[in-house]
Design an enzyme around this catalytic site. Structure first.
Site, PDB file in Angstrom:
ATOM      1  N   ALA A 135     -47.652 -49.671  -5.660  1.00 56.65           N
ATOM      2  CA  ALA A 135     -47.536 -50.999  -5.049  1.00 56.65           C
ATOM      3  C   ALA A 135     -48.916 -51.586  -4.787  1.00 56.65           C
ATOM      4  O   ALA A 135     -49.522 -51.336  -3.742  1.00 56.65           O
ATOM      5  CB  ALA A 135     -46.717 -50.910  -3.758  1.00 56.65           C
ATOM      6  N   GLY A 349     -34.730 -63.429 -40.000  1.00 58.45           N
ATOM      7  CA  GLY A 349     -34.130 -64.767 -40.023  1.00 58.45           C
ATOM      8  C   GLY A 349     -33.258 -64.976 -38.794  1.00 58.45           C
ATOM      9  O   GLY A 349     -33.545 -64.432 -37.717  1.00 58.45           O
ATOM     10  N   GLU A 373     -50.381 -54.447 -15.463  1.00 57.74           N
ATOM     11  CA  GLU A 373     -51.530 -53.516 -15.440  1.00 57.74           C
ATOM     12  C   GLU A 373     -52.809 -54.171 -15.973  1.00 57.74           C
ATOM     13  O   GLU A 373     -53.608 -53.538 -16.662  1.00 57.74           O
ATOM     14  CB  GLU A 373     -51.206 -52.203 -16.156  1.00 57.74           C
TER      15      GLU A 373
HETATM   16  N1  COS Z   1     -63.050 -46.309 -12.089  1.00 59.57           N
HETATM   17  C1  COS Z   1     -63.802 -46.080 -11.011  1.00 59.57           C
HETATM   18  N2  COS Z   1     -64.431 -47.071 -10.322  1.00 59.57           N
HETATM   19  C2  COS Z   1     -64.243 -48.330 -10.732  1.00 59.57           C
HETATM   20  C3  COS Z   1     -63.454 -48.648 -11.837  1.00 59.57           C
HETATM   21  C4  COS Z   1     -62.842 -47.575 -12.547  1.00 59.57           C
HETATM   22  N3  COS Z   1     -62.101 -47.805 -13.611  1.00 59.57           N
HETATM   23  N4  COS Z   1     -63.461 -49.991 -12.022  1.00 59.57           N
HETATM   24  C5  COS Z   1     -64.243 -50.500 -11.057  1.00 59.57           C
HETATM   25  N5  COS Z   1     -64.708 -49.495 -10.277  1.00 59.57           N
HETATM   26  C6  COS Z   1     -65.628 -49.630  -9.160  1.00 59.57           C
HETATM   27  C7  COS Z   1     -66.894 -50.319  -9.609  1.00 59.57           C
HETATM   28  O1  COS Z   1     -67.839 -49.379 -10.127  1.00 59.57           O
HETATM   29  C8  COS Z   1     -67.400 -50.911  -8.324  1.00 59.57           C
HETATM   30  O2  COS Z   1     -67.996 -49.894  -7.543  1.00 59.57           O
HETATM   31  P1  COS Z   1     -69.409 -50.148  -6.785  1.00 59.57           P
HETATM   32  O3  COS Z   1     -69.156 -51.360  -5.929  1.00 59.57           O
HETATM   33  O4  COS Z   1     -69.610 -48.889  -6.040  1.00 59.57           O
HETATM   34  O5  COS Z   1     -70.385 -50.417  -7.882  1.00 59.57           O
HETATM   35  C9  COS Z   1     -66.121 -51.323  -7.615  1.00 59.57           C
HETATM   36  O6  COS Z   1     -65.082 -50.489  -8.165  1.00 59.57           O
HETATM   37  C10 COS Z   1     -65.784 -52.786  -7.817  1.00 59.57           C
HETATM   38  O7  COS Z   1     -65.697 -53.034  -9.224  1.00 59.57           O
HETATM   39  P2  COS Z   1     -65.797 -54.513  -9.834  1.00 59.57           P
HETATM   40  O8  COS Z   1     -67.028 -55.174  -9.297  1.00 59.57           O
HETATM   41  O9  COS Z   1     -65.622 -54.420 -11.299  1.00 59.57           O
HETATM   42  O10 COS Z   1     -64.564 -55.221  -9.117  1.00 59.57           O
HETATM   43  P3  COS Z   1     -63.914 -56.619  -9.336  1.00 59.57           P
HETATM   44  O11 COS Z   1     -63.334 -57.117  -8.077  1.00 59.57           O
HETATM   45  O12 COS Z   1     -64.863 -57.507 -10.078  1.00 59.57           O
HETATM   46  O13 COS Z   1     -62.667 -56.183 -10.263  1.00 59.57           O
HETATM   47  C11 COS Z   1     -61.118 -56.520 -12.055  1.00 59.57           C
HETATM   48  C12 COS Z   1     -62.412 -56.825 -11.313  1.00 59.57           C
HETATM   49  C13 COS Z   1     -60.620 -57.864 -12.545  1.00 59.57           C
HETATM   50  C14 COS Z   1     -61.502 -55.653 -13.232  1.00 59.57           C
HETATM   51  C15 COS Z   1     -60.042 -55.766 -11.255  1.00 59.57           C
HETATM   52  O14 COS Z   1     -59.732 -56.485 -10.085  1.00 59.57           O
HETATM   53  C16 COS Z   1     -58.782 -55.541 -12.086  1.00 59.57           C
HETATM   54  O15 COS Z   1     -58.680 -54.608 -12.855  1.00 59.57           O
HETATM   55  N6  COS Z   1     -57.779 -56.435 -11.921  1.00 59.57           N
HETATM   56  C17 COS Z   1     -56.499 -56.308 -12.555  1.00 59.57           C
HETATM   57  C18 COS Z   1     -55.626 -55.532 -11.664  1.00 59.57           C
HETATM   58  C19 COS Z   1     -54.370 -55.131 -12.290  1.00 59.57           C
HETATM   59  O16 COS Z   1     -54.347 -54.440 -13.289  1.00 59.57           O
HETATM   60  N7  COS Z   1     -53.276 -55.566 -11.659  1.00 59.57           N
HETATM   61  C20 COS Z   1     -51.979 -55.203 -12.071  1.00 59.57           C
HETATM   62  C21 COS Z   1     -51.420 -54.278 -11.049  1.00 59.57           C
HETATM   63  S1  COS Z   1     -50.603 -52.901 -11.643  1.00 59.57           S
HETATM   64  S2  COS Z   1     -49.012 -53.624 -12.474  1.00 59.57           S
END
Ligand code: COS
Length: 401
Positions: A135, A349, A373
């Site tokens: 969740a 079709g 995701e």
């Molecule tokens: N594994 C470990 N750490 C991770 C990571 C991963 N895969 N991805 C990011 N982090 C860490 C980063 O290294 C960063 O750490 P530090 O602050 O210590 O450097 C921290 O987490 C924040 O990362 P980031 O700056 O990339 O965060 P953002 O808020 O910019 O995130 C996205 C951006 C868009 C990538 C993220 O919010 C995302 O994946 N969104 C989609 C969510 C999703 O899939 N929703 C569906 C729900 S499930 S159905």
């Protein structure tokens, strides 16, 4: 007979090939009884998922989704998860869903749980005796996870959760939810924690059902003064964002694998149709325009498979973060599967849009995979972020020389 030649690729060992065969056998021998007809399954998705989880557990297949939590990636073998999802998705979207959600909902425990948490939850998930759910999303925090507002405040003995979640797979079916909430250790991504919340916790309300084009159990959750004990916190306080991302790093490749299963099924259906349907005095397959479609579909299937199994192999055999590989696999496989299925409908079709036809079902099934995701647009952000980060690190290294 579906193309299984990719199992000879060097990404796999005996263990993965054997597991793929077990899923194949289960899909052929047990799935029809566990699922009933597609129409019946769609009428009662919650009952169907419970039955499918029970049947997969009974066959011993869910231990791949919820291993004992020991070893790298909490014991999860991403190649096996991908082979399982690909095989199940080829046969039934709901069977794939039932398997995948047991994995997604319990992976944070496999990866970050204490020994006691693993003992309490994983064996039941693996036996099919407990249904798991993840969740994370909220109405205003889907792609932007850091914008979540569901709160977790300390209270005597643990935490109280308040807020709401939406787009939750297995809402109302699950026995427990891994819930992400703002616990305030820092701003944005730094102040989120993860909790295991049992479905019968007072203050947890199963909200409304969300009806979607390819029916699956999906709904909302409400939390009002929902108390969870301190020992239900997963990992470090404030470490929830990384738990969510690390879980998605594993499961995004598997979404690509499910899309690949749908795409393979669509290609098989289209080829069978093209060989048997006669038009202008010849089989459809003799027409060069149809051959061009089949070539494009087959090419995209193989390219998607290479990206999916490259990502899975990277996680299993290299370890560490594989965000770039996982996002590429999910993005390419889901987008191409949509196109392949659309072409399959075209080859059928008028029959292609008739309810009950396999390609019509696939056409509805695939759409959500480009969104959940992490939508395709988010995958592009992640890929670009990783490429630019590597380039900057390289440039910094160069300037130091
Ligand atoms: N594994 C470990 N750490 C991770 C990571 C991963 N895969 N991805 C990011 N982090 C860490 C980063 O290294 C960063 O750490 P530090 O602050 O210590 O450097 C921290 O987490 C924040 O990362 P980031 O700056 O990339 O965060 P953002 O808020 O910019 O995130 C996205 C951006 C868009 C990538 C993220 O919010 C995302 O994946 N969104 C989609 C969510 C999703 O899939 N929703 C569906 C729900 S499930 S159905």
């Amino acid at each position: 007979m579906p193309d299984r030649s990719f199992l000879d690729w060097p990404f796999f060992g005996v263990e993965q090939r054997d597991a793929a065969q077990s899923f194949e056998r289960w899909a052929a021998e047990r799935l029809p009884t566990a699922l009933g007809s597609d129409e019946d399954a769609e009428r009662d998705v919650r009952g169907s998922v419970r039955r499918l989880v029970g049947a997969l557990g009974e066959a011993g297949l869910l231990h791949h989704a919820a291993p004992d939590g020991e070893g790298p990636s909490g014991g999860l073998d991403v190649r096996t998860l991908c082979l399982a999802r690909e095989t199940l998705a080829r046969a039934s979207g709901l069977a794939d869903f039932a398997f995948a959600m047991q994995g997604l909902g319990s992976a944070p425990i496999s990866l970050y749980g204490t020994a006691a948490q693993k003992r309490r939850y994983l064996p039941r998930v693996s036996a099919g005796a407990a249904v798991a759910a993840f969740a994370l999303s909220e109405a205003e925090a889907g792609s932007d996870v850091a914008a979540m507002t569901t709160s977790a405040r300390p209270c005597p003995g643990g935490f109280r959760l308040d807020g709401s979640k939406t787009w939750i797979s297995n809402a109302g079916v699950a026995d427990f939810y891994v819930v992400f909430a703002r616990s305030g250790e820092g701003g944005g991504t730094k102040g989120i924690s993860a909790f295991i919340v049992d479905a019968d916790s007072p203050g947890l309300d199963i909200g409304r059902n969300i009806d979607i084009i390819a029916p699956h159990p999906l709904g909302t959750l409400g939390f009002e003064n929902c108390r969870v004990s301190a020992d239900q916190l997963l990992g470090e306080p404030g470490g929830g964002f990384k738990i969510a991302m690390a879980t998605l790093d594993i499961f995004r490749s598997t979404v690509g694998a499910a899309a690949l299963g749908f795409a393979r099924r669509a290609l098989d259906e289209a080829v069978a149709r093209a060989l048997t349907r006669r038009l202008f005095g010849q089989a459809l397959a003799e027409l060069q325009l149809i051959q061009a479609k089949i070539a494009d579909m087959a090419l995209a299937v193989d390219a998607a498979a290479l990206l999916v199994y490259r990502a899975a192999w990277s996680k299993d055999c290299r370890g560490g973060r594989i965000s770039r590989e996982a996002s590429m696999a999910k993005l390419y496989a889901t987008e191409e599967a949509q196109r392949i299925i659309d072409e399959a409908v075209q080859i059928f079709g008028g029959l292609g849009v008739v309810r009950g036809m396999a390609v019509e079902r696939l056409y509805r099934e695939i759409r959500a995979l480009r969104i959940y995701e992490g939508a395709s647009e988010v995958q592009k952000l992640i890929i670009a972020g990783q490429v630019l980060q590597a380039a900057r690190a390289g440039a910094a290294g160069d300037s130091r020389r």
